[in-house]
Design a protein around this motif. Structure first.
Motif, PDB file in Angstrom:
ATOM      1  N   SER A  47       5.190 -14.792   3.285  1.00 37.96           N
ATOM      2  CA  SER A  47       5.613 -14.048   4.472  1.00 37.96           C
ATOM      3  C   SER A  47       5.625 -12.550   4.153  1.00 37.96           C
ATOM      4  N   ARG A  48       5.515 -11.747   5.198  1.00 38.15           N
ATOM      5  CA  ARG A  48       5.585 -10.293   5.021  1.00 38.15           C
ATOM      6  C   ARG A  48       6.911  -9.900   4.360  1.00 38.15           C
ATOM      7  N   GLU A  49       7.988 -10.566   4.780  1.00 36.28           N
ATOM      8  CA  GLU A  49       9.315 -10.267   4.240  1.00 36.28           C
ATOM      9  C   GLU A  49       9.378 -10.498   2.727  1.00 36.28           C
ATOM     10  N   LEU A  50       8.852 -11.656   2.291  1.00 38.05           N
ATOM     11  CA  LEU A  50       8.851 -11.965   0.853  1.00 38.05           C
ATOM     12  C   LEU A  50       7.976 -10.966   0.096  1.00 38.05           C
ATOM     13  N   ALA A  51       6.796 -10.658   0.645  1.00 41.51           N
ATOM     14  CA  ALA A  51       5.886  -9.713  -0.015  1.00 41.51           C
ATOM     15  C   ALA A  51       6.556  -8.344  -0.174  1.00 41.51           C
ATOM     16  N   GLU A  52       7.222  -7.896   0.883  1.00 37.55           N
ATOM     17  CA  GLU A  52       7.875  -6.576   0.834  1.00 37.55           C
ATOM     18  C   GLU A  52       9.045  -6.567  -0.151  1.00 37.55           C
ATOM     19  N   GLN A  53       9.777  -7.683  -0.203  1.00 39.51           N
ATOM     20  CA  GLN A  53      10.885  -7.766  -1.179  1.00 39.51           C
ATOM     21  C   GLN A  53      10.349  -7.790  -2.608  1.00 39.51           C
ATOM     22  N   HIS A  54       9.292  -8.584  -2.801  1.00 35.38           N
ATOM     23  CA  HIS A  54       8.721  -8.707  -4.139  1.00 35.38           C
ATOM     24  C   HIS A  54       8.242  -7.357  -4.665  1.00 35.38           C
ATOM     25  N   TYR A  55       7.568  -6.580  -3.793  1.00 41.54           N
ATOM     26  CA  TYR A  55       7.015  -5.300  -4.212  1.00 41.54           C
ATOM     27  C   TYR A  55       7.888  -4.117  -3.787  1.00 41.54           C
ATOM     28  N   ASP A  56       9.165  -4.371  -3.577  1.00 41.92           N
ATOM     29  CA  ASP A  56      10.117  -3.351  -3.132  1.00 41.92           C
ATOM     30  C   ASP A  56      10.044  -2.053  -3.962  1.00 41.92           C
ATOM     31  N   VAL A  57       9.866  -2.202  -5.265  1.00 47.16           N
ATOM     32  CA  VAL A  57       9.829  -1.041  -6.171  1.00 47.16           C
ATOM     33  C   VAL A  57       8.664  -0.099  -5.835  1.00 47.16           C
ATOM     34  N   HIS A  58       7.638  -0.637  -5.159  1.00 46.04           N
ATOM     35  CA  HIS A  58       6.453   0.174  -4.820  1.00 46.04           C
ATOM     36  C   HIS A  58       6.446   0.642  -3.367  1.00 46.04           C
ATOM     37  N   LYS A  59       7.579   0.513  -2.656  1.00 48.84           N
ATOM     38  CA  LYS A  59       7.522   0.726  -1.195  1.00 48.84           C
ATOM     39  C   LYS A  59       7.149   2.144  -0.769  1.00 48.84           C
ATOM     40  N   GLU A  60       7.347   3.127  -1.643  1.00 48.19           N
ATOM     41  CA  GLU A  60       6.955   4.510  -1.301  1.00 48.19           C
ATOM     42  C   GLU A  60       5.519   4.840  -1.735  1.00 48.19           C
ATOM     43  N   LYS A  61       4.858   3.908  -2.414  1.00 39.95           N
ATOM     44  CA  LYS A  61       3.521   4.205  -2.964  1.00 39.95           C
ATOM     45  C   LYS A  61       2.447   4.104  -1.873  1.00 39.95           C
ATOM     46  N   PRO A  62       1.380   4.879  -2.018  1.00 43.47           N
ATOM     47  CA  PRO A  62       0.314   4.853  -0.997  1.00 43.47           C
ATOM     48  C   PRO A  62      -0.362   3.488  -0.867  1.00 43.47           C
ATOM     49  N   PHE A  63      -0.357   2.704  -1.926  1.00 43.56           N
ATOM     50  CA  PHE A  63      -1.040   1.405  -1.893  1.00 43.56           C
ATOM     51  C   PHE A  63      -0.162   0.273  -1.365  1.00 43.56           C
ATOM     52  N   PHE A  64       1.124   0.574  -1.042  1.00 40.43           N
ATOM     53  CA  PHE A  64       2.076  -0.484  -0.675  1.00 40.43           C
ATOM     54  C   PHE A  64       1.613  -1.310   0.535  1.00 40.43           C
ATOM     55  N   LYS A  65       1.198  -0.615   1.608  1.00 43.11           N
ATOM     56  CA  LYS A  65       0.821  -1.316   2.838  1.00 43.11           C
ATOM     57  C   LYS A  65      -0.356  -2.268   2.576  1.00 43.11           C
ATOM     58  N   GLY A  66      -1.367  -1.751   1.896  1.00 41.31           N
ATOM     59  CA  GLY A  66      -2.549  -2.565   1.580  1.00 41.31           C
ATOM     60  C   GLY A  66      -2.196  -3.740   0.672  1.00 41.31           C
ATOM     61  N   LEU A  67      -1.272  -3.494  -0.245  1.00 44.14           N
ATOM     62  CA  LEU A  67      -0.853  -4.536  -1.184  1.00 44.14           C
ATOM     63  C   LEU A  67      -0.154  -5.679  -0.442  1.00 44.14           C
ATOM     64  N   VAL A  68       0.732  -5.328   0.479  1.00 43.33           N
ATOM     65  CA  VAL A  68       1.438  -6.342   1.267  1.00 43.33           C
ATOM     66  C   VAL A  68       0.448  -7.117   2.146  1.00 43.33           C
ATOM     67  N   GLU A  69      -0.486  -6.390   2.769  1.00 43.38           N
ATOM     68  CA  GLU A  69      -1.540  -7.043   3.584  1.00 43.38           C
ATOM     69  C   GLU A  69      -2.301  -8.050   2.731  1.00 43.38           C
ATOM     70  N   PHE A  70      -2.653  -7.616   1.532  1.00 43.66           N
ATOM     71  CA  PHE A  70      -3.463  -8.467   0.660  1.00 43.66           C
ATOM     72  C   PHE A  70      -2.702  -9.718   0.212  1.00 43.66           C
ATOM     73  N   ILE A  71      -1.466  -9.541  -0.218  1.00 45.84           N
ATOM     74  CA  ILE A  71      -0.686 -10.679  -0.748  1.00 45.84           C
ATOM     75  C   ILE A  71      -0.393 -11.709   0.343  1.00 45.84           C
ATOM     76  N   THR A  72      -0.362 -11.234   1.602  1.00 42.00           N
ATOM     77  CA  THR A  72      -0.086 -12.147   2.716  1.00 42.00           C
ATOM     78  C   THR A  72      -1.380 -12.682   3.356  1.00 42.00           C
ATOM     79  N   SER A  73      -2.541 -12.357   2.758  1.00 43.29           N
ATOM     80  CA  SER A  73      -3.826 -12.678   3.415  1.00 43.29           C
ATOM     81  C   SER A  73      -4.322 -14.091   3.159  1.00 43.29           C
ATOM     82  N   GLY A  74      -3.690 -14.812   2.234  1.00 43.83           N
ATOM     83  CA  GLY A  74      -4.128 -16.164   1.905  1.00 43.83           C
ATOM     84  C   GLY A  74      -3.151 -16.786   0.947  1.00 43.83           C
TER      85      GLY A  74
END
Ligand code: UDP
Length: 149
Positions: free
Chosen positions: A41-68
């Motif tokens: 889920s988006r929620e789990l992905a965002e929690q997992h990568y919380d430490v990177h939430k200000e990074k430019p790659f964060f949005k793409g990373l969450v999209e990718f982890i939730t893509s399959g």
């Protein structure tokens, strides 16, 4: 006994690397204590990568982890957190050493196949984020005396 959280990312699953990756940890001598395939889920992905939430790659990373589907695992053994990071290789697959998972199978940093906890405390946080206590099996392999002196 030390435990770490390992996740085979959607690219690793799509590329049929699940068996090879599990095999590497098994052959090293670590013990599998948790395993599931799930759509993250988006929620789990965002929690997992919380430490990177200000990074430019964060949005793409969450999209990718939730893509399959992702294969989430917990592995146990002496020094498993640091050892798993060595088995996985450095973050950028292009510079990761051959013989490591990322070095053998990847090219792009945003498609680096696998996640592994970076410290014992991080592992504890990630294991409790991804797994319920009853989803983890405590067991001792009969090979233990052949792996540990
Ligand atoms: N990542 C990315 N672009 C970057 C840096 C990182 O897409 O420039 C992604 C990559 O998938 C990486 C994850 O963010 O595995 C987490 O980054 P971290 O630095 O924690 O690397 P890791 O611990 O996974 O080696």
């Amino acid at each position: 006994m030390e435990r770490t959280f390992i996740a085979i990312k959607p690219d690793g699953v799509q590329r049929n690397l699940v068996g090879d990756i599990i095999s590497r940890f098994e052959k090293k001598g670590f013990t599998l204590v948790g395993l599931k395939l799930l759509n993250v889920s988006r929620e789990l992905a965002e929690q997992h990568y919380d430490v990177h939430k200000e990074k430019p790659f964060f949005k793409g990373l969450v999209e990718f982890i939730t893509s399959g589907p992702v294969v989430a695992m917990v592995w146990e053994g002496d020094g498993v957190v640091a050892s798993a990071r060595k088995i996985i290789g450095v973050t950028n697959p292009l510079t990761a050493e051959p013989g490591t998972i990322r070095g053998d199978f990847g090219i792009s940093i945003g498609r680096n196949i696998i996640h592994g906890s970076d410290a014992v405390e991080t592992a504890q946080r990630e294991i409790s984020l991804w797994f319920k206590e009853e989803e983890l099996a405590s067991w001792k392999s009969s090979l233990t005396p052949w792996i540990y002196e």
